[in-house]
Scaffold this motif. Structure first.
Motif, PDB file in Angstrom:
ATOM      1  N   ALA A   1       0.835  -1.211   0.000  1.00  0.00           N
ATOM      2  CA  ALA A   1       0.000   0.000   0.000  1.00  0.00           C
ATOM      3  C   ALA A   1       0.870   1.261   0.000  1.00  0.00           C
ATOM      4  N   LEU A   2       2.034   1.176   0.621  1.00  0.00           N
ATOM      5  CA  LEU A   2       2.927   2.332   0.664  1.00  0.00           C
ATOM      6  C   LEU A   2       3.557   2.608  -0.689  1.00  0.00           C
TER       7      LEU A   2
ATOM      8  N   ARG B   1      -1.885   8.783  -4.519  1.00  0.00           N
ATOM      9  CA  ARG B   1      -1.195   8.287  -3.319  1.00  0.00           C
ATOM     10  C   ARG B   1      -2.133   8.135  -2.128  1.00  0.00           C
ATOM     11  N   TRP B   2      -3.355   8.574  -2.277  1.00  0.00           N
ATOM     12  CA  TRP B   2      -4.332   8.451  -1.192  1.00  0.00           C
ATOM     13  C   TRP B   2      -5.720   8.675  -1.763  1.00  0.00           C
ATOM     14  N   GLY B   3      -6.750   8.398  -0.973  1.00  0.00           N
ATOM     15  CA  GLY B   3      -8.113   8.681  -1.407  1.00  0.00           C
ATOM     16  C   GLY B   3      -8.802   7.466  -2.018  1.00  0.00           C
ATOM     17  N   ALA B   4     -10.038   7.682  -2.454  1.00  0.00           N
ATOM     18  CA  ALA B   4     -10.894   6.570  -2.890  1.00  0.00           C
ATOM     19  C   ALA B   4     -10.310   5.808  -4.085  1.00  0.00           C
TER      20      ALA B   4
ATOM     21  N   TRP C   1      -7.148   5.655  -5.048  1.00  0.00           N
ATOM     22  CA  TRP C   1      -5.959   4.936  -4.567  1.00  0.00           C
ATOM     23  C   TRP C   1      -6.376   3.644  -3.855  1.00  0.00           C
ATOM     24  N   LYS C   2      -7.359   3.771  -2.982  1.00  0.00           N
ATOM     25  CA  LYS C   2      -7.809   2.611  -2.198  1.00  0.00           C
ATOM     26  C   LYS C   2      -8.302   1.501  -3.135  1.00  0.00           C
TER      27      LYS C   2
ATOM     28  N   VAL D   1      -5.279  -0.184  -4.775  1.00  0.00           N
ATOM     29  CA  VAL D   1      -4.561  -1.087  -3.868  1.00  0.00           C
ATOM     30  C   VAL D   1      -5.345  -2.390  -3.744  1.00  0.00           C
ATOM     31  N   ALA D   2      -6.686  -2.239  -3.610  1.00  0.00           N
ATOM     32  CA  ALA D   2      -7.536  -3.421  -3.437  1.00  0.00           C
ATOM     33  C   ALA D   2      -7.428  -4.348  -4.645  1.00  0.00           C
TER      34      ALA D   2
ATOM     35  N   GLN E   1      -9.770  10.540   5.032  1.00  0.00           N
ATOM     36  CA  GLN E   1      -9.715  10.884   3.607  1.00  0.00           C
ATOM     37  C   GLN E   1      -8.544  10.191   2.925  1.00  0.00           C
ATOM     38  N   ILE E   2      -7.536   9.816   3.685  1.00  0.00           N
ATOM     39  CA  ILE E   2      -6.445   9.031   3.088  1.00  0.00           C
ATOM     40  C   ILE E   2      -7.002   7.660   2.708  1.00  0.00           C
ATOM     41  N   ILE E   3      -7.663   7.010   3.650  1.00  0.00           N
ATOM     42  CA  ILE E   3      -8.353   5.743   3.342  1.00  0.00           C
ATOM     43  C   ILE E   3      -9.825   5.945   3.683  1.00  0.00           C
ATOM     44  N   PRO E   4     -10.594   6.432   2.706  1.00  0.00           N
ATOM     45  CA  PRO E   4     -11.996   6.763   2.999  1.00  0.00           C
ATOM     46  C   PRO E   4     -12.878   5.524   3.163  1.00  0.00           C
TER      47      PRO E   4
ATOM     48  N   ASP F   1     -15.999   3.712   1.933  1.00  0.00           N
ATOM     49  CA  ASP F   1     -16.936   3.719   0.804  1.00  0.00           C
ATOM     50  C   ASP F   1     -17.738   2.432   0.891  1.00  0.00           C
TER      51      ASP F   1
ATOM     52  N   ARG G   1       0.473   9.615   6.274  1.00  0.00           N
ATOM     53  CA  ARG G   1       0.080   8.606   5.283  1.00  0.00           C
ATOM     54  C   ARG G   1       0.696   7.257   5.652  1.00  0.00           C
TER      55      ARG G   1
ATOM     56  N   ILE H   1      -1.428   3.936   6.717  1.00  0.00           N
ATOM     57  CA  ILE H   1      -1.307   2.670   5.990  1.00  0.00           C
ATOM     58  C   ILE H   1      -0.847   1.550   6.923  1.00  0.00           C
TER      59      ILE H   1
ATOM     60  N   PHE I   1      -3.137  -1.670   7.412  1.00  0.00           N
ATOM     61  CA  PHE I   1      -2.707  -2.942   6.818  1.00  0.00           C
ATOM     62  C   PHE I   1      -1.769  -3.745   7.716  1.00  0.00           C
TER      63      PHE I   1
ATOM     64  N   LEU J   1      -9.782  -6.213   2.411  1.00  0.00           N
ATOM     65  CA  LEU J   1      -9.908  -5.310   1.266  1.00  0.00           C
ATOM     66  C   LEU J   1      -9.050  -5.773   0.089  1.00  0.00           C
ATOM     67  N   ILE J   2      -7.831  -6.240   0.377  1.00  0.00           N
ATOM     68  CA  ILE J   2      -6.897  -6.539  -0.716  1.00  0.00           C
ATOM     69  C   ILE J   2      -6.814  -8.033  -1.025  1.00  0.00           C
TER      70      ILE J   2
END
Ligand code: FAD
Ligand code: SF4
Lengths: 549, 183
Positions: free
Chosen positions: A377-378, A387-390, A392-393, A396-397, B57-60, B62, B137, B141, B145, B161-162
């Protein structure tokens, strides 16, 4: 386990219980000698090897730590060395050393590796040299290591490998998706993929179980002893002889000599920071390509004012490290590379330096995955990703199970200016001078890495990766795991530190046996370091029996 | 053979290891997974709310859980109390700067937590090149994780999630391509 008093003069004092030190301990104690092994790190056991990414990859539970053991770095002697946030030289710091957490790629050298200077001539700015031994000298010990430690692979599958007297004792590990993709693509390009030889058991062997494919392999210890570390193999054998004591939490700070210039033992800090002197008839230094030269340089005396075994000033010089860029590919379906060992397929088609290239260099390429969830993820997404936000998530997924890496394992030319010295200002947690690294790659190394990266990209293209990206950050500033060459072996005392049997040219009862002995860079050094240790032990035991040490 | 079919008994047969060691390992694993986040130790609840608003907001959140549900703030609190205690000043200074940036962008706002999501995103865009944001950040993370034993990754939301699973054993085929019939 047998325990010795420090005042008792043991036959051999081994410093460092790592990849080479474990073998020296086992071989010399089995040959009937008394042995004490001083290891600065703790004695961790299988139960300590948790699946904890933070603890083992970020908090250095098994590696040198920059707060305790700072390093300073500069690219050339003309610059001031700066204290680094991240380490440049990384190694395993516990009983078993780097063999506990290594990826376990176990590549023999080729016959030609031992005569690179004769074959390719001198390279300007480098100290390329022939080894004082040949592949034939080492072959029996490669075989012995593979058999005693347990290595999985397929003899003959790599058409370029040099002759071997016996096949691998264990069949290859099961291929992963990265291996299947790599194999198809490289074959399509007319290359020659082969099952990666790994010091990991594919089947039960000599009382140890087979790999369970847990995936927490590189940078982790194996909870089920399937990884053929010295901790899982030779160290228990050494202890069983009743003649060997492994003494953990013992940080050696100085090797002592008498007025005749012979080693008498070593001073170390015990777990309570008390200084202890252990007496010995002879000393085998196995503290790795970084700590071995540092300890020699710290062992100054009136007889050896430049440091021990350093009359020619070469201790610490010719530092070589792992080289090679990463290229990444994203695929349509899940590879699930987080399972099992890191790598299952490799090629050696570009291994031998090719004079047509106009530079010196070569190397292998393997398909692998060395991410864990947080590290992925990093930094596991393509460079152009957010690098971040929906978004990005979501990436990663999707990508975690679909990404693979092609990593090159390239040559690194020896250069005298690349060195380990003592930092004049910075001290470590024991008050000892910090390691100062002076390092930059030779221009040929950089050309070679670039050439290999182009091949890596071609392979990913042939594999029809959905997306391909690379990481070409300056490797002269990033961490390295292969620490080589800083007490190189050779016949000439003017141009080398140890002789062909690892005896210091300057000191008759001192031997350096570890990554520091290597004359040229090995793309995967541990196989050769361990074969050298078996060979050295054979010879040293013989000399001790003849009272010739 | 699907992984599930390897019973613990078979595993014993595969691995010469004492039952006690196995039990201890499993216990350690279970504890790790069951760990409940502790109360905050370093951060005040106001600070925690503001930091959590950024991490969210870094990992929102949803259609799947985000930093908030994972308990990332508990990870951060614990990191600052333990292995990253030397980063506290960077947090204090970083948050001060971030609040100042918030007031520049949204002069009448009361807190980061009270901003609308779109406003929070604008704020992050304004700070995401700073050293403090990099640290936050990274912590977010690691908390999301990393192992649940550090206070984050509650209910293993990060790993789910992953598609990651933490197991002692897997068996081949591991993925799509090694399961395909070999040509
Ligand atoms: C993440 C990672 C992955 C790797 N993967 C591979 C791979 O796939 N293939 C490969 O070939 N190599 C790999 N390596 C490199 C491998 O670990 C080393 O090549 C190998 O361990 C070197 O062996 P050595 O005997 O020279 O030293 P080490 O194994 O490093 O042993 C030296 C020991 O000496 C101890 N020591 C040092 N100083 C002192 C002191 N002053 N007093 C007491 N004890 C001391 C150290 O704590 C250590 O235990 C990897 C390394 C890392 C870090
Ligand atoms: S992948 Fe295999 S060898 Fe590596 S740690 Fe897990 S069980 Fe051990």
């Amino acid at each position: 386990m047998k325990q010795f008093k420090p005042s008792e003069e043991v036959d051999f004092l081994v410093i460092g219980a790592g990849a080479a030190g474990g073998i020296m301990a086992k071989e010399l104690s089995s040959a009937g000698f008394s042995v004490v092994v001083l290891e600065q790190g703790p004695y961790l056991r299988e139960k300590d090897f948790e699946h904890d990414e933070i603890k083992f990859t970020r908090l250095d539970a098994m590696t040198n730590n920059m707060k305790r053991q700072p390093q300073t770095l500069r690219k050339s002697g003309a610059e001031p060395a700066k204290l680094q946030g991240q380490k440049f030289l990384q190694y395993g710091r516990q009983v078993g050393g780097g063999s506990v957490h290594f990826t376990a790629n176990y590549w023999r050298l080729w016959e030609s590796d031992f005569q690179q200077k004769s074959r390719h001539g001198s390279v300007a700015g480098a100290t390329l040299a022939d080894w004082p031994i040949t592949y034939a000298d080492l072959e029996p010990y490669y075989t012995k290591g593979e058999e005693e430690l347990g290595v999985s692979g397929l003899a003959g599958a790599n058409p370029f490998e040099s002759w071997r007297s016996k096949p691998y004792p264990l069949p290859p590990l099961p291929v992963k998706s990265s291996g299947v993709i790599f194999e198809r693509a490289t074959k399509q390009l007319g290359l020659h993929p082969f099952p990666a030889p790994m010091a990991i058991l594919s089947e039960p062997y000599r009382g140890r179980g087979a790999c369970l494919h847990c995936g927490f392999c590189e940078t982790f210890g194996c909870e089920v002893r399937a990884k053929s570390s010295t901790l899982a193999t030779v160290i228990p054998m050494a202890e069983k002889t009743g003649r060997c004591e492994i003494r953990p939490d013992s940080c050696t700070r100085k090797i002592e000599v008498d007025t005749n210039g012979r080693v008498t033992g070593a001073v170390y800090f015990d777990a309570n920071r008390r200084e202890v002197f252990q007496k010995a008839k002879a000393l085998i230094l196995c503290a790795n390509g970084s700590e071995t030269p540092r300890l020699l340089l710290m062992s100054k005396s009136s007889r050896f004012p430049q440091g021990l075994a350093n009359s020619n000033g070469l201790v610490g010089k010719n530092l070589m490290v792992d080289a090679g860029y990463e290229a990444f590919g994203l695929f349509e379906h899940p590879l699930n590379e987080f399972k099992s060992v890191q790598t299952t397929r490799a090629i050696h088609d570009f291994y031998e330096p090719d004079p047509k290239h106009g530079y010196y260099g070569g190397g292998g390429i393997d398909a692998r995955f060395d991410f864990y969830p947080a590290s992925f993820a990093l930094s596991g997404l393509p460079k152009d990703a957010p690098r971040w936000g929906a978004e990005w998530k979501a990436m990663v997924a999707r990508n975690f199970t679909r990404t693979l890496t092609l990593l090159a394992h390239a040559t690194c030319l020896p250069q005298e200016k690349n060195s380990i010295t003592l930092d004049p200002d910075v001290k470590d947690a024991w008050g000892l001078p910090a390691t100062r690294v002076t390092f930059d790659f030779h221009p040929d190394d950089r050309s070679n890495m670039k050439f290999l990266l182009e091949r890596q990209i071609e392979i990913l293209e042939a594999a029809k990766a959905q997306k391909i990206w690379t990481d070409t950050a300056d490797l002269a500033l990033l961490p390295h795991n292969h620490l080589m060459g800083t007490c190189r072996m050779g016949n000439d005392p003017k141009t080398s530190v140890v002789d062909r049997y690892h005896r210091a040219h300057d000191v008759p009862n001192l031997f350096m046996v570890d990554g520091s002995s290597l004359v040229t860079a090995c793309c995967q050094p541990t196989c050769t370091i361990q074969a050298l240790a078996y060979r050295a032990a054979d010879h040293i035991a013989g000399e001790a029996r003849k009272a010739a040490i | 053979m699907p992984d599930e079919l390897i019973s613990r008994r078979q595993w014993f047969a595969l691995v010469p290891m004492s039952a006690a060691v196995l039990a201890a390992q499993q216990h350690a694993h279970d504890i790790m997974r069951a760990a409940k986040p502790a109360a905050l130790t370093v951060l005040s609840s106001e600070e925690a709310q503001e930091i959590e608003a950024i991490t969210s907001q870094i990992i929102p959140t949803d259609d799947s859980p985000g930093a908030r549900e994972a308990g990332v703030i508990h990870f951060i609190d614990r990191a600052l109390a333990t292995f990253d205690s030397d980063k506290r000043a960077l947090y204090t200074e970083g948050m001060k700067q971030t609040e100042a940036t918030r007031l520049e962008l949204f002069p009448n706002s009361k807190s980061i937590a009270a901003l609308q999501p779109a406003e929070q995103i604008r704020l992050l865009e304004a700070i995401d090149k700073t050293e403090f944001f990099d640290l936050l950040r990274t912590h977010t993370i690691l908390g999301f994780f990393g192992n649940p034993s550090y206070g984050g990754n509650r209910d293993l939301v990060g790993w789910k999630l992953i598609g990651f699973e933490d197991r002692f054993q897997f068996s081949p085929p591991f993925g799509y391509y090694d399961a395909e019939p070999r040509q």
